[in-house]
Design a protein around this motif. Structure first.
Motif, mmCIF file in Angstrom:
data_model
loop_
_atom_site.group_PDB
_atom_site.id
_atom_site.type_symbol
_atom_site.label_atom_id
_atom_site.label_comp_id
_atom_site.label_asym_id
_atom_site.label_seq_id
_atom_site.Cartn_x
_atom_site.Cartn_y
_atom_site.Cartn_z
ATOM 1 N N THR A 78 76.420 13.665 51.459
ATOM 2 C CA THR A 78 75.321 14.079 52.331
ATOM 3 C C THR A 78 75.451 13.614 53.779
ATOM 4 N N HIS A 79 76.151 12.487 54.016
ATOM 5 C CA HIS A 79 76.169 11.901 55.357
ATOM 6 C C HIS A 79 77.546 11.867 56.028
ATOM 7 N N VAL A 80 78.615 11.901 55.227
ATOM 8 C CA VAL A 80 79.929 11.606 55.807
ATOM 9 C C VAL A 80 80.929 12.760 55.686
ATOM 10 N N LYS A 81 81.096 13.285 54.525
ATOM 11 C CA LYS A 81 82.178 14.222 54.198
ATOM 12 C C LYS A 81 82.356 15.346 55.220
ATOM 13 N N ASP A 82 81.278 15.964 55.643
ATOM 14 C CA ASP A 82 81.358 17.094 56.564
ATOM 15 C C ASP A 82 81.324 16.676 58.032
ATOM 16 N N ARG A 83 81.423 15.372 58.304
ATOM 17 C CA ARG A 83 81.328 14.887 59.687
ATOM 18 C C ARG A 83 82.572 14.110 60.108
ATOM 19 N N LEU A 84 83.693 14.356 59.447
ATOM 20 C CA LEU A 84 84.913 13.596 59.741
ATOM 21 C C LEU A 84 85.436 13.861 61.158
ATOM 22 N N ILE A 85 85.228 15.063 61.670
ATOM 23 C CA ILE A 85 85.630 15.364 63.060
ATOM 24 C C ILE A 85 84.818 14.505 64.029
ATOM 25 N N GLU A 86 83.525 14.364 63.755
ATOM 26 C CA GLU A 86 82.682 13.500 64.592
ATOM 27 C C GLU A 86 83.141 12.051 64.497
ATOM 28 N N VAL A 87 83.459 11.608 63.276
ATOM 29 C CA VAL A 87 83.920 10.231 63.074
ATOM 30 C C VAL A 87 85.169 9.979 63.907
#
Length: 154
Positions: free
Chosen positions: A8-17
């Protein structure tokens, strides 16, 4: 079953990370941006190689930029400065000047201590093998006799 925060919080935001890491944010700041605890980020970094790789890729770029900036500052560099000057008749005159920034000894010391620690560390370990020879006139005295020498007959 409820989805984990990875889903819910991380998987789809790796580019942002990766971008946050490239911008120089710490892992603690990245965790806060994701809305998860720092301990959770550490756990996910170990568990999910995609997260670990995103953090590594982002930080690598910034590390290289800082290394390059430190080296440039240590060695000194030239730069071009353009100025505009207003003349008394109301016109302007542009001027280009090459300026020099001298090498920074603090940056040089920092670079050398980290890149060549065997040569540039503050403390060096010296091993001594063998014995120390010398004449000790008190070597054959007892503790009581030494006290008499030091304090006299009291």
């Amino acid at each position: 079953m409820a989805k984990s925060k990875w889903e819910t919080h991380v998987k789809d935001r790796l580019i942002e990370v990766e971008g946050w890491a490239r911008d120089g944010l710490t892992d603690e700041q990245i965790a806060k941006n994701l809305g998860i605890a720092y301990s959770t980020l550490r756990e996910y970094r170990e568990k999910y190689s995609a997260l670990s790789a995103a953090l590594k890729r982002g930080k690598e770029v910034v590390d290289r930029e800082v290394e390059n900036a430190l080296l440039k500052r240590a060695l000194g560099y030239n730069y071009v400065e353009e100025t505009t000057e207003e003349l008394p008749n109301g016109t302007t005159k542009s001027k280009t000047v090459i300026k020099h920034i001298s090498g920074d000894t603090t940056a040089q010391i920092f670079w050398l201590k980290n890149r060549k620690p065997d040569v540039w560390r503050d403390k060096t370990a010296i091993e001594h093998s063998g014995e120390i020879k010398g004449d000790n006139p008190f070597s054959n005295l007892t503790t009581e006799e030494l006290k008499k020498v030091i304090f006299g007959d009291k």
